[in-house]
Design a protein around this motif. Structure first.
Motif, short mmCIF file in Angstrom:
data_model
loop_
_atom_site.label_atom_id
_atom_site.label_comp_id
_atom_site.label_asym_id
_atom_site.label_seq_id
_atom_site.Cartn_x
_atom_site.Cartn_y
_atom_site.Cartn_z
N UNK A 15 0.83 -1.21 0.00
CA UNK A 15 0.00 0.00 0.00
C UNK A 15 0.86 1.26 0.00
N UNK A 16 1.97 1.22 0.73
CA UNK A 16 2.86 2.38 0.78
C UNK A 16 3.53 2.62 -0.58
N UNK A 17 3.97 1.54 -1.21
CA UNK A 17 4.56 1.68 -2.54
C UNK A 17 3.51 2.16 -3.54
N UNK A 191 12.15 9.20 -1.08
CA UNK A 191 10.98 9.18 -0.20
C UNK A 191 11.22 8.18 0.91
N UNK A 192 11.17 8.66 2.15
CA UNK A 192 11.28 7.78 3.30
C UNK A 192 10.06 6.88 3.38
N UNK A 193 10.30 5.58 3.56
CA UNK A 193 9.24 4.60 3.64
C UNK A 193 9.31 3.88 4.99
N UNK A 198 13.40 3.01 1.42
CA UNK A 198 13.25 4.23 0.63
C UNK A 198 12.65 3.89 -0.73
N UNK A 199 11.93 4.84 -1.27
CA UNK A 199 11.59 4.83 -2.69
C UNK A 199 12.44 5.90 -3.36
N UNK A 200 13.22 5.50 -4.34
CA UNK A 200 14.09 6.42 -5.07
C UNK A 200 13.53 6.59 -6.47
N UNK A 201 13.21 7.81 -6.83
CA UNK A 201 12.61 8.09 -8.13
C UNK A 201 13.66 8.73 -9.03
N UNK A 202 13.91 8.07 -10.15
CA UNK A 202 14.82 8.59 -11.17
C UNK A 202 14.02 8.96 -12.40
#
Length: 207
Positions: A15-17, A191-193, A198-202
């Motif tokens: 759900x967080x992702x 983004x801290x999860x 973490x979610x890292x957006x490139x």
């Protein structure tokens, strides 16, 4: 035959992702998931984002069988394609033409720390060839920041990974992002999860 696998981490983080993905995914096209594992994430995201096509992939046959079983179990056969066999180390990636033409981004969840470093290098290499300017690559999992663990639990987890395989381990974010830069990506967001992930957006900035 029911070949479904159940990964406990998926139940905790899906759900967080999904909330992160909801900020980025456009209402058209397709998303390629690299290293889909059990397929639990894939079916959840296909149901959450019904306007797109979620394409799973995995190099392991046992995982692809699990993904197919999950697709069948969730009644998604008419919407969601079967998983494709994709090993990031084998070039060129064999991607269906329809997927390549409709792709808006790539997602990889909890992969790079349970694979040799070459897989991270090749993930960016292959993604860089496949994605166009403005499209995204999202990584989710634990990372070291400034070559330091962000929690004691990650320190112990890292050690447990290296006991299983000395080529595995939690990666240093700066080194990961250096590989991204080499292949035309810039790190747009961190983004801290929950659970020290973490979610890292490139984003792809040039071809």
């Amino acid at each position: 035959m029911d070949n479904r696998l159940f990964f406990s981490a998926t139940q905790r983080n899906r759900n967080y992702i999904g909330d992160v993905l909801s900020r980025i995914i456009k209402k058209n096209g397709s998303v390629l998931e690299i290293g889909s594992g059990s397929g639990e994430h894939g079916v959840v995201f296909q149901k959450r984002f019904p306007e797109i096509i979620w394409q799973t992939s995995d190099p392991e046959l046992v995982h692809r069988k699990s993904i197919s079983s999950w697709i069948d179990y969730e009644g998604l056969n008419k919407k969601m394609p079967q998983p494709i066999e994709l090993d990031v180390k084998k070039f060129p990636w064999k991607i269906p033409l329809e997927l390549a033409n409709s792709l808006q981004g790539i997602v990889s969840i909890n992969m790079i720390h349970i694979a040799q470093w070459k897989c991270t290098v090749d993930l960016f290499r292959g993604s860089g060839k496949l994605l166009n300017e403005g499209q995204f690559l999202i990584l989710y999992g634990p990372f070291k920041i400034g070559n330091k663990h962000t929690s004691q639990s990650n320190y112990f987890f890292d050690n447990s990974l290296k006991v299983k395989n000395d080529l595995w381990g939690i990666r240093n974010l700066e080194e990961v992002s250096d590989e991204a830069k080499k292949n035309g990506f810039f790190q747009e967001n961190i983004i801290n999860m929950p659970a020290n992930n973490y979610s890292i957006i490139y984003k792809k900035v040039f071809n």
